[in-house]
Motif scaffolding. Structure first.
Motif, PDB file in Angstrom:
ATOM      1  N   HIS A   1       0.856  -1.185   0.000  1.00  0.00           N
ATOM      2  CA  HIS A   1       0.000   0.000   0.000  1.00  0.00           C
ATOM      3  C   HIS A   1       0.888   1.230   0.000  1.00  0.00           C
ATOM      4  CE1 HIS A   1      -2.258   3.237   2.176  1.00  0.00           C
ATOM      5  NE2 HIS A   1      -3.071   2.968   1.176  1.00  0.00           N
ATOM      6  N   SER A   2       0.724   2.061  -1.025  1.00  0.00           N
ATOM      7  CA  SER A   2       1.452   3.331  -1.067  1.00  0.00           C
ATOM      8  C   SER A   2       0.797   4.242  -2.089  1.00  0.00           C
ATOM      9  CB  SER A   2       2.934   3.112  -1.417  1.00  0.00           C
ATOM     10  OG  SER A   2       3.071   2.655  -2.734  1.00  0.00           O
ATOM     11  N   GLY A   3       0.938   5.531  -1.851  1.00  0.00           N
ATOM     12  CA  GLY A   3       0.437   6.511  -2.800  1.00  0.00           C
ATOM     13  C   GLY A   3      -1.049   6.410  -3.087  1.00  0.00           C
ATOM     14  N   GLY A   4      -1.832   5.977  -2.111  1.00  0.00           N
ATOM     15  CA  GLY A   4      -3.274   5.909  -2.297  1.00  0.00           C
ATOM     16  C   GLY A   4      -3.754   4.720  -3.102  1.00  0.00           C
ATOM     17  N   GLU A   5      -2.884   3.718  -3.300  1.00  0.00           N
ATOM     18  CA  GLU A   5      -3.320   2.517  -3.997  1.00  0.00           C
ATOM     19  C   GLU A   5      -2.825   1.268  -3.293  1.00  0.00           C
ATOM     20  OE1 GLU A   5      -1.943   2.490  -8.073  1.00  0.00           O
ATOM     21  OE2 GLU A   5      -0.111   1.462  -7.539  1.00  0.00           O
ATOM     22  N   VAL A   6      -3.511   0.176  -3.583  1.00  0.00           N
ATOM     23  CA  VAL A   6      -3.125  -1.137  -3.091  1.00  0.00           C
ATOM     24  C   VAL A   6      -2.669  -1.946  -4.294  1.00  0.00           C
ATOM     25  CG1 VAL A   6      -4.041  -3.328  -2.226  1.00  0.00           C
ATOM     26  CG2 VAL A   6      -4.605  -1.228  -1.059  1.00  0.00           C
ATOM     27  N   ALA A   7      -1.577  -2.674  -4.132  1.00  0.00           N
ATOM     28  CA  ALA A   7      -1.096  -3.558  -5.188  1.00  0.00           C
ATOM     29  C   ALA A   7      -0.926  -4.956  -4.613  1.00  0.00           C
ATOM     30  CB  ALA A   7       0.221  -3.058  -5.753  1.00  0.00           C
TER      31      ALA A   7
ATOM     32  N   GLU B   1       3.985 -14.946 -12.355  1.00  0.00           N
ATOM     33  CA  GLU B   1       3.502 -13.927 -11.425  1.00  0.00           C
ATOM     34  C   GLU B   1       2.895 -12.755 -12.182  1.00  0.00           C
ATOM     35  OE1 GLU B   1       6.399 -12.555  -8.432  1.00  0.00           O
ATOM     36  OE2 GLU B   1       6.788 -10.851  -9.738  1.00  0.00           O
ATOM     37  N   SER B   2       1.914 -12.142 -11.529  1.00  0.00           N
ATOM     38  CA  SER B   2       1.320 -10.925 -12.073  1.00  0.00           C
ATOM     39  C   SER B   2       1.045  -9.970 -10.924  1.00  0.00           C
ATOM     40  CB  SER B   2       0.029 -11.233 -12.845  1.00  0.00           C
ATOM     41  OG  SER B   2      -0.969 -11.668 -11.958  1.00  0.00           O
ATOM     42  N   ARG B   3       0.868  -8.712 -11.280  1.00  0.00           N
ATOM     43  CA  ARG B   3       0.623  -7.664 -10.282  1.00  0.00           C
ATOM     44  C   ARG B   3      -0.650  -6.922 -10.665  1.00  0.00           C
ATOM     45  NH1 ARG B   3       2.090  -2.185  -9.312  1.00  0.00           N
ATOM     46  NH2 ARG B   3       2.651  -1.819  -7.139  1.00  0.00           N
ATOM     47  N   LEU B   4      -1.504  -6.694  -9.685  1.00  0.00           N
ATOM     48  CA  LEU B   4      -2.739  -5.953  -9.894  1.00  0.00           C
ATOM     49  C   LEU B   4      -2.788  -4.815  -8.882  1.00  0.00           C
ATOM     50  CD1 LEU B   4      -5.574  -5.632 -11.177  1.00  0.00           C
ATOM     51  CD2 LEU B   4      -6.408  -7.250  -9.469  1.00  0.00           C
ATOM     52  N   ALA B   5      -2.975  -3.593  -9.356  1.00  0.00           N
ATOM     53  CA  ALA B   5      -3.044  -2.419  -8.476  1.00  0.00           C
ATOM     54  C   ALA B   5      -4.357  -1.701  -8.710  1.00  0.00           C
ATOM     55  CB  ALA B   5      -1.876  -1.481  -8.753  1.00  0.00           C
ATOM     56  N   MET B   6      -4.854  -1.093  -7.653  1.00  0.00           N
ATOM     57  CA  MET B   6      -6.078  -0.303  -7.770  1.00  0.00           C
ATOM     58  C   MET B   6      -6.062   0.810  -6.734  1.00  0.00           C
ATOM     59  SD  MET B   6      -9.011  -2.633  -5.910  1.00  0.00           S
ATOM     60  CE  MET B   6     -10.092  -2.155  -7.169  1.00  0.00           C
ATOM     61  N   PRO B   7      -6.735   1.914  -7.033  1.00  0.00           N
ATOM     62  CA  PRO B   7      -6.807   3.007  -6.056  1.00  0.00           C
ATOM     63  C   PRO B   7      -7.666   2.596  -4.865  1.00  0.00           C
ATOM     64  CG  PRO B   7      -8.134   3.515  -7.990  1.00  0.00           C
ATOM     65  CD  PRO B   7      -7.425   2.232  -8.274  1.00  0.00           C
ATOM     66  N   VAL B   8      -7.348   3.168  -3.729  1.00  0.00           N
ATOM     67  CA  VAL B   8      -8.134   2.936  -2.516  1.00  0.00           C
ATOM     68  C   VAL B   8      -9.043   4.145  -2.346  1.00  0.00           C
ATOM     69  CG1 VAL B   8      -8.062   2.582  -0.021  1.00  0.00           C
ATOM     70  CG2 VAL B   8      -6.273   1.607  -1.468  1.00  0.00           C
ATOM     71  N   PRO B   9     -10.371   3.957  -2.524  1.00  0.00           N
ATOM     72  CA  PRO B   9     -11.280   5.104  -2.451  1.00  0.00           C
ATOM     73  C   PRO B   9     -11.316   5.771  -1.083  1.00  0.00           C
ATOM     74  CG  PRO B   9     -12.440   3.120  -3.193  1.00  0.00           C
ATOM     75  CD  PRO B   9     -11.049   2.735  -2.854  1.00  0.00           C
ATOM     76  N   ARG B  10     -11.268   4.965  -0.018  1.00  0.00           N
ATOM     77  CA  ARG B  10     -11.273   5.523   1.347  1.00  0.00           C
ATOM     78  C   ARG B  10      -9.981   5.132   2.031  1.00  0.00           C
ATOM     79  NH1 ARG B  10     -16.100   3.347   4.551  1.00  0.00           N
ATOM     80  NH2 ARG B  10     -15.355   1.548   3.466  1.00  0.00           N
TER      81      ARG B  10
ATOM     82  N   GLY C   1     -10.917   0.585   4.268  1.00  0.00           N
ATOM     83  CA  GLY C   1     -10.821   0.855   2.839  1.00  0.00           C
ATOM     84  C   GLY C   1      -9.650   0.130   2.195  1.00  0.00           C
ATOM     85  N   ILE C   2      -8.520   0.125   2.885  1.00  0.00           N
ATOM     86  CA  ILE C   2      -7.333  -0.569   2.382  1.00  0.00           C
ATOM     87  C   ILE C   2      -7.590  -2.075   2.353  1.00  0.00           C
ATOM     88  CG2 ILE C   2      -4.912  -1.112   2.872  1.00  0.00           C
ATOM     89  CD1 ILE C   2      -4.789   1.800   4.113  1.00  0.00           C
ATOM     90  N   GLY C   3      -8.185  -2.593   3.420  1.00  0.00           N
ATOM     91  CA  GLY C   3      -8.484  -4.029   3.476  1.00  0.00           C
ATOM     92  C   GLY C   3      -9.457  -4.461   2.397  1.00  0.00           C
ATOM     93  N   THR C   4     -10.467  -3.636   2.149  1.00  0.00           N
ATOM     94  CA  THR C   4     -11.447  -3.951   1.111  1.00  0.00           C
ATOM     95  C   THR C   4     -10.789  -3.985  -0.260  1.00  0.00           C
ATOM     96  OG1 THR C   4     -13.250  -2.998   2.395  1.00  0.00           O
ATOM     97  CG2 THR C   4     -13.591  -3.195   0.020  1.00  0.00           C
ATOM     98  N   ALA C   5      -9.961  -2.987  -0.559  1.00  0.00           N
ATOM     99  CA  ALA C   5      -9.278  -2.945  -1.853  1.00  0.00           C
ATOM    100  C   ALA C   5      -8.314  -4.119  -2.001  1.00  0.00           C
ATOM    101  CB  ALA C   5      -8.542  -1.619  -2.015  1.00  0.00           C
TER     102      ALA C   5
END
Length: 190
Positions: A64-70, A84-93, A98-102
């Motif tokens: 978690h950094s910069g308002g996103e979770v990867a 391996e692959s990486r998936l990142a998305m913004p954390v709305p809250r 909010g971090i756990g949900t993302a």
């Protein structure tokens, strides 16, 4: 996607595991969208045994950094081969929830994608192919369904929720949902 220099053993094992995997059941209900989805628990339950049987393991790390979770998802084979692959998305809250949900959302989609898993579509069409199958289920999360009904903002959303719940609910659950939907429909009309 990144891989180890060789993936021939991993590819063969994954093909065998995929042949044994059942689609992940839609065991969750999104009250805001009024739809079912496969939870992380359902995805992991669908893949764990077939992967293990063929010498495969799935490992996920979360950042978690910069308002996103990867989430980085690595599929490992007993030989040491991996992909391996990486998936990142913004954390709305920006809160622990909010971090756990993302993170959970990313983990669920990444785990399903790396092994080629789909969600089951246990809708009325499938029920027609297997009479009584949905009616024999244990039901749905009644509390979530009722919360979805109570939060419906218009008649269309209310109908979507009711239509999703009806084939999945036990008769007793459906009666409660129907009663709550009727009351909500009257409130929306007022």
């Amino acid at each position: 996607m990144q891989t180890s220099p060789e993936i021939n053993e991993l590819a063969g094992a994954l093909a065998k595991a995929q042949a044994e995997m059942q689609d992940a059941a839609k065991d969750g209900f999104n009250q805001h969208l009024g739809q079912g989805y496969a939870t992380l628990h359902a995805v992991m339950g669908a893949i764990r045994q077939p992967l293990a049987k063929h010498g495969l393991a799935l490992v996920q790390s979360i950042e978690h950094s910069g308002g996103e979770v990867a989430v980085t998802t690595r599929l490992l084979h007993a030989t040491g081969q991996w992909l391996e692959s990486r998936l990142a998305m913004p954390v709305p809250r920006q809160s622990p929830h909010g971090i756990g949900t993302a993170a959970t959302y990313c983990r669920r989609y990444a785990a399903a994608a790396i092994v080629g898993l789909a969600q089951s579509d246990d809708d009325a069409g499938e029920a027609g192919e297997q009479p009584g199958r949905l009616a024999e289920q244990d039901g749905i999360d009644l509390e979530r369904a009722l919360a979805g009904v109570a939060g419906a903002e218009d008649a269309n959303r209310l109908n979507e929720i009711a239509n999703w719940c009806r084939p999945r609910a036990t008769p007793a659950q459906w009666q409660q949902i129907h009663d709550a939907a009727t009351a909500r429909a009257h409130a929306l009309e007022a």
